[in-house]
Design a protein around this motif. Sequence first.
Motif, PDB file in Angstrom:
ATOM      1  N   THR A  28       0.834  -1.205   0.000  1.00 29.35           N
ATOM      2  CA  THR A  28       0.000   0.000   0.000  1.00 29.35           C
ATOM      3  C   THR A  28       0.865   1.250   0.000  1.00 29.35           C
ATOM      4  O   THR A  28       0.580   2.230  -0.701  1.00 29.35           O
ATOM      5  CB  THR A  28      -0.937   0.002   1.225  1.00 29.35           C
ATOM      6  N   ALA A  29       1.937   1.217   0.793  1.00 29.78           N
ATOM      7  CA  ALA A  29       2.845   2.362   0.845  1.00 29.78           C
ATOM      8  C   ALA A  29       3.453   2.634  -0.526  1.00 29.78           C
ATOM      9  O   ALA A  29       3.552   3.792  -0.956  1.00 29.78           O
ATOM     10  CB  ALA A  29       3.948   2.111   1.873  1.00 29.78           C
ATOM     11  N   GLN A  30       3.851   1.582  -1.223  1.00 26.59           N
ATOM     12  CA  GLN A  30       4.419   1.740  -2.567  1.00 26.59           C
ATOM     13  C   GLN A  30       3.406   2.371  -3.516  1.00 26.59           C
ATOM     14  O   GLN A  30       3.753   3.271  -4.298  1.00 26.59           O
ATOM     15  CB  GLN A  30       4.858   0.369  -3.112  1.00 26.59           C
ATOM     16  N   CYS A  31       2.180   1.926  -3.447  1.00 28.10           N
ATOM     17  CA  CYS A  31       1.134   2.472  -4.327  1.00 28.10           C
ATOM     18  C   CYS A  31       0.858   3.937  -4.011  1.00 28.10           C
ATOM     19  O   CYS A  31       0.704   4.754  -4.923  1.00 28.10           O
ATOM     20  CB  CYS A  31      -0.143   1.650  -4.186  1.00 28.10           C
ATOM     21  N   LEU A  32       0.801   4.264  -2.717  1.00 23.31           N
ATOM     22  CA  LEU A  32       0.536   5.644  -2.330  1.00 23.31           C
ATOM     23  C   LEU A  32       1.679   6.572  -2.740  1.00 23.31           C
ATOM     24  O   LEU A  32       1.446   7.722  -3.137  1.00 23.31           O
ATOM     25  CB  LEU A  32       0.330   5.727  -0.808  1.00 23.31           C
ATOM     26  N   ALA A  33       2.906   6.069  -2.649  1.00 18.82           N
ATOM     27  CA  ALA A  33       4.076   6.896  -2.972  1.00 18.82           C
ATOM     28  C   ALA A  33       4.262   7.081  -4.468  1.00 18.82           C
ATOM     29  O   ALA A  33       4.927   8.037  -4.898  1.00 18.82           O
ATOM     30  CB  ALA A  33       5.328   6.286  -2.366  1.00 18.82           C
ATOM     31  N   ALA A  34       3.688   6.199  -5.277  1.00 18.79           N
ATOM     32  CA  ALA A  34       3.950   6.213  -6.717  1.00 18.79           C
ATOM     33  C   ALA A  34       3.575   7.541  -7.371  1.00 18.79           C
ATOM     34  O   ALA A  34       4.309   8.062  -8.227  1.00 18.79           O
ATOM     35  CB  ALA A  34       3.193   5.069  -7.392  1.00 18.79           C
ATOM     36  N   ARG A  35       2.472   8.111  -6.961  1.00 22.39           N
ATOM     37  CA  ARG A  35       2.027   9.376  -7.561  1.00 22.39           C
ATOM     38  C   ARG A  35       3.022  10.493  -7.248  1.00 22.39           C
ATOM     39  O   ARG A  35       3.339  11.318  -8.109  1.00 22.39           O
ATOM     40  CB  ARG A  35       0.645   9.730  -7.027  1.00 22.39           C
ATOM     41  N   ALA A  36       3.534  10.511  -6.018  1.00 20.51           N
ATOM     42  CA  ALA A  36       4.520  11.528  -5.638  1.00 20.51           C
ATOM     43  C   ALA A  36       5.822  11.342  -6.411  1.00 20.51           C
ATOM     44  O   ALA A  36       6.436  12.312  -6.861  1.00 20.51           O
ATOM     45  CB  ALA A  36       4.772  11.459  -4.136  1.00 20.51           C
TER      46      ALA A  36
END
Length: 298
Positions: A28-36
């Motif tokens: 989940t952290a990887q997915c959330l960070a991807a946009r940034a």
Amino acid sequence: MVEGIYSVVFIAMGSRCEIRIAAANSETAQCLAARAIDEVRRIENKYSRYRSDSVVSRINAAAGRHAVECDRETIALLAYADTLHKASEGRFDITSGVLRKAWNFRDGVLPAPETLAALLPLVGWGTVARKQTSVFLPQPGMELDFGGFGKEYAVDRAAEALAETGITHAYVNLGGDMRFLGPRPDGSAWDIGIQDPRALETTVASIPVRRGALATSGDYERFIEVGGKRYCHVLDPRSGMPVSYWRSVSVLAPLAITAGSCTTTAMLLEEEGLDFLERSGMSYLAVDHQGQIFRRTL
């Protein structure tokens, strides 16, 4: 839902970068960070002087020939550069990047005086012609370089990309320039160590941060030593020579671009930098050339 703190590491803008984020799990952290991370890549591609297709490279290639049309984002950054130039009494000059052609911080050799003398006439933000939608460098060989605030701008844009998804417990760190979206999930502050500029494995202070941005400029990031004297990468645009008064300057501010601009301006102003930091109204920690520490905590 129980959340842990996860670290997403990536390389951008020549630096090790990290997003620390509260999430249910690593995926989940990887997915959330991807946009940034995508936003950081976008800004790097758009403004890097190392890419021939970047906005900055197109402006530099047209120097002495014609004006270049720019979009709203670029015009806003150029206006910010103008504000920094005025606030620093001309020391923060985004045309001074051309001086890097004289300085090689890998070989440990000082530039020849004639090499610097040939480049100094190409430095001069005041000669750059800006209109509402275009910019023109009047002399062939002049260059713009957004390195003085580009990374910090990317930090802010990445943090805003995270915030738009509702994230409130995270921070973005691009090579030491940081923006905090909120405290840890339990409400406690993030404890950030300020590196000792002469003993890099130790810290001179630990700063608790819940929100806002923290940036540091120092003479230990890129430098050479010749004859027992340190020459760092922060160059005075008037002489082409490195500044030498401050070992490091750290600033806490609402935005990373503001914090980073303040640290660099203080470094460039040398002895006058402390007065500038006091007038800024922000928290800071500065270490001078003798190792004396100055700080203000709000």
